[in-house]
Design a protein around this motif. Structure first.
Motif, PDB file in Angstrom:
ATOM      1  N   SER A 146       0.814  -1.221   0.000  1.00 62.29           N
ATOM      2  CA  SER A 146       0.000   0.000   0.000  1.00 62.29           C
ATOM      3  C   SER A 146       0.846   1.269   0.000  1.00 62.29           C
ATOM      4  N   ILE A 147       2.093   1.189   0.475  1.00 61.36           N
ATOM      5  CA  ILE A 147       2.976   2.366   0.499  1.00 61.36           C
ATOM      6  C   ILE A 147       4.227   2.148  -0.340  1.00 61.36           C
ATOM      7  N   TYR A 148       4.258   1.058  -1.076  1.00 66.57           N
ATOM      8  CA  TYR A 148       5.498   0.638  -1.755  1.00 66.57           C
ATOM      9  C   TYR A 148       6.049   1.730  -2.677  1.00 66.57           C
ATOM     10  N   ASP A 149       5.263   2.191  -3.636  1.00 63.73           N
ATOM     11  CA  ASP A 149       5.767   3.174  -4.596  1.00 63.73           C
ATOM     12  C   ASP A 149       6.215   4.452  -3.905  1.00 63.73           C
ATOM     13  N   ARG A 150       5.404   4.922  -2.967  1.00 60.28           N
ATOM     14  CA  ARG A 150       5.724   6.164  -2.258  1.00 60.28           C
ATOM     15  C   ARG A 150       7.020   6.008  -1.458  1.00 60.28           C
ATOM     16  N   PHE A 151       7.154   4.917  -0.748  1.00 59.91           N
ATOM     17  CA  PHE A 151       8.315   4.762   0.129  1.00 59.91           C
ATOM     18  C   PHE A 151       9.588   4.525  -0.671  1.00 59.91           C
ATOM     19  N   VAL A 152       9.523   3.706  -1.706  1.00 58.05           N
ATOM     20  CA  VAL A 152      10.707   3.480  -2.537  1.00 58.05           C
ATOM     21  C   VAL A 152      11.176   4.800  -3.143  1.00 58.05           C
ATOM     22  N   ALA A 153      10.235   5.666  -3.549  1.00 61.18           N
ATOM     23  CA  ALA A 153      10.613   6.974  -4.089  1.00 61.18           C
ATOM     24  C   ALA A 153      11.302   7.826  -3.033  1.00 61.18           C
ATOM     25  N   MET A 154      10.848   7.736  -1.786  1.00 59.87           N
ATOM     26  CA  MET A 154      11.479   8.495  -0.712  1.00 59.87           C
ATOM     27  C   MET A 154      12.923   8.043  -0.504  1.00 59.87           C
ATOM     28  N   VAL A 155      13.141   6.735  -0.459  1.00 64.21           N
ATOM     29  CA  VAL A 155      14.495   6.210  -0.262  1.00 64.21           C
ATOM     30  C   VAL A 155      15.374   6.561  -1.455  1.00 64.21           C
ATOM     31  N   ALA A 156      14.823   6.461  -2.655  1.00 64.30           N
ATOM     32  CA  ALA A 156      15.586   6.786  -3.858  1.00 64.30           C
ATOM     33  C   ALA A 156      15.986   8.258  -3.876  1.00 64.30           C
ATOM     34  N   GLU A 157      15.079   9.128  -3.462  1.00 68.63           N
ATOM     35  CA  GLU A 157      15.401  10.552  -3.411  1.00 68.63           C
ATOM     36  C   GLU A 157      16.535  10.826  -2.429  1.00 68.63           C
ATOM     37  N   GLY A 158      16.470  10.206  -1.273  1.00 70.25           N
ATOM     38  CA  GLY A 158      17.550  10.366  -0.297  1.00 70.25           C
ATOM     39  C   GLY A 158      18.868   9.824  -0.813  1.00 70.25           C
ATOM     40  N   ALA A 159      18.817   8.670  -1.500  1.00 74.78           N
ATOM     41  CA  ALA A 159      20.038   8.062  -2.038  1.00 74.78           C
ATOM     42  C   ALA A 159      20.725   8.997  -3.026  1.00 74.78           C
ATOM     43  N   ALA A 160      19.927   9.667  -3.840  1.00 69.69           N
ATOM     44  CA  ALA A 160      20.484  10.570  -4.849  1.00 69.69           C
ATOM     45  C   ALA A 160      21.165  11.779  -4.233  1.00 69.69           C
ATOM     46  N   ARG A 161      20.798  12.120  -3.021  1.00 65.26           N
ATOM     47  CA  ARG A 161      21.355  13.310  -2.368  1.00 65.26           C
ATOM     48  C   ARG A 161      22.622  13.014  -1.569  1.00 65.26           C
TER      49      ARG A 161
END
Length: 509
Positions: free
Chosen positions: A310-325
């Motif tokens: 239920s939160i998969y897409d949203r949470f993976v995007a959050m982790v990916a955004e942090g990884a890029a920074r």
């Protein structure tokens, strides 16, 4: 190029070293050059040679073992209080040399300097902690149902061999040395051939602080030559290994030939489980720390990110955004958060695994596509999404800054996926449901488990794995059991003990 030291490294070693500035093994208080083939170590930040030295070889191992045995006899007889006082001094001496040790570790292991500084202070803490145990871990009196006084003694194993890895050389050096010395043992320490220098420096500093000369000997050389010779040496009474599963199996088999016990701390493919009710901001930061700190070169890394659908897409995007920074850069740069992979072989493995994941259907949400970069062994923090637990990237230890994100529906499915692995080193769960947190912690097969946290460890807490992640524990009070053997002593106290069998001389029926 049998012997070569980069000028930057020579400048760091000169104040710490003793005698000529040459890389060799620490044996009986001296740096002894090896007699075998040349080992060349590269600077992980550039890929260029950093230093070269000769493999120690069997003769050096034999001398080191004899040195440790001779020093251990007196050390083992010393009172626990006496050993503790010296170990406290060792801890203080390491703190006094914290900055040069951290810079040495950063340069030779490719660690960001800020990480290396933290690890050196933890090494000092390890010696301080086990100094306190030296006179407090002892035998017991057992109320046996006879007229005997029965008590147990905790005695040293003798000389133990400790084999440590390249990903955290100075940390695992202290992690292993401190409990072994606390209990009165002598040590042969065999670091990875890629990272022997900070362990040798710790050994030299410990001797200057009052540790008996020759009690700790550090072997610089290959595992298949120097390491094998150490395992086969009859003086060694126990083997402790931290490293990969295949190497752990070989070491355990070699030790078993001599009926020598082992402690094995091996790999992991730990599940970091995020439920929909979790504090997602905290969980996203925790997920990044779990896998990207140390460039993912950690046996407890949260390399499988299990996220409720239920939160998969949203949470993976959050982790990916942090990884890029996250800032990837040279280990000696003040703002570096993720440094290079330690060595070329591991670098190639990480990139190959990323390519395999993409070929199997994984989606790159952030980071590398598996292509190499110029000028060092750098891999950008990588998030592979849409991964199934049957893929090789979900089952093989990558040991780099690569996390695979796997969706799940229910608590039962999350636990099943977490346990669907040969490993069992660590894991975590993120949830606001207190009961669920404890249920999941109890159900996941792992030696260390966190609830709403990740990667917090301390010398006072036991550490080790289930399954293919190994056996035995290497910290906390449990480590003291590993470094002692128990003797049971029976004393007859009855004035007229009952003779259950036999006859007294000269006495008839």
């Amino acid at each position: 190029m049998t012997h070569f030291i980069d000028p930057r490294l020579a400048e760091l070693l000169a104040p710490l070293w003793s005698g000529d500035l040459v890389v060799g093994s620490l044996v009986g208080g001296r740096i002894v050059p090896g007699t075998g083939d040349t080992i060349t170590v590269a600077d992980a930040a550039t890929g260029e040679p950093l230093y070269a030295y000769a493999d120690a070889g069997a003769a050096v191992v034999a001398a080191a073992a004899a040195s440790a045995r001779e020093a251990q006899v007196a050390w083992g007889r010393l009172t626990g209080f006496g050993r503790g006082r010296i170990l406290q001094a060792v801890g203080r001496a390491i703190l006094a040399e914290a900055e040069p040790l951290a810079r040495l570790e950063s340069l030779t292991a490719g660690k960001p300097l800020r990480d290396a500084r933290i690890e050196v202070t933890k090494v000092a803490e390890m010696f301080e902690y086990y100094a306190g145990w030296a006179d407090k871990f002892h035998g017991e009196v057992i109320p046996v149902p006879t007229t005997h006084l029965n008590y147990t003694r905790r005695e040293p194993m003798g000389v133990v061999l400790q084999i440590t890895p390249w990903n955290a050389p100075i940390f695992t050096c202290g992690w292993q040395l401190a409990p072994a010395l606390s209990m009165g043992n002598g040590v042969l320490l065999k670091p990875s051939e890629l990272t022997p220098l900070s362990s040798i420096a710790v050994g030299l500093i410990a001797e200057r602080a009052g540790l008996p000369v020759g009690l700790v000997n550090v072997l610089a050389g290959w595992g298949h030559t120097t390491g094998q010779a150490a395992i086969a040496n009859e003086i060694v009474s126990k083997v402790v290994f931290v490293g990969s599963v295949p190497t752990g199996r070989r070491i355990a088999a070699a030790a078993a030939e001599r009926l020598v016990p082992c402690v094995l701390e091996l790999g992991g493919k730990s599940a970091n489980i995020v439920f929909e009710d979790a504090d997602l901001n905290r969980a996203a930061i925790g997920a990044q720390a779990a896998i990207f700190s140390g460039a993912g070169q950690s046996c407890v890394a949260g390399s499988r990110l299990l996220v409720q659908r239920s939160i998969y897409d949203r949470f993976v995007a959050m982790v990916a955004e942090g990884a890029a920074r996250l800032k990837v850069g040279r280990p000696d740069a003040a703002d570096t958060e993720v440094g290079p992979i330690n060595n070329a072989r591991q670098y190639d493995h990480v990139l190959r695994m990323v390519r395999e994941g993409i070929a199997a259907g994984a989606r790159v949400a952030a980071g590398s596509d598996g292509s190499p970069v110029e000028g060092g062994y750098y891999v950008r923090p990588t998030v592979l999404a849409d991964v199934d637990n049957t893929m090789s990237v979900a089952r093989t230890e990558i040991f780099g800054p690569v996390v695979v994100a796997i969706p799940f529906e229910t608590e039962a499915e999350a636990i099943a996926i977490a346990n669907d692995t040969e490993f069992g080193l660590a894991g975590a769960v993120w949830t606001r449901d207190v009961a669920r947190g404890h249920r999941v912690a109890a159900a996941v097969r792992a030696g260390t488990f966190w609830i709403n946290a990740y990667k917090t460890i301390n010398v006072a807490s036991p550490f080790g794995g289930y399954g293919a992640s190994g056996y035995g524990r290497s910290s906390g009070i449990e480590a003291l059991h590993e470094y002692t053997q128990v003797k049971s002593v029976w004393v007859e106290t009855a004035a007229e003990p009952v003779a259950g069998f036999g006859y007294a001389p000269g006495v008839g029926n």
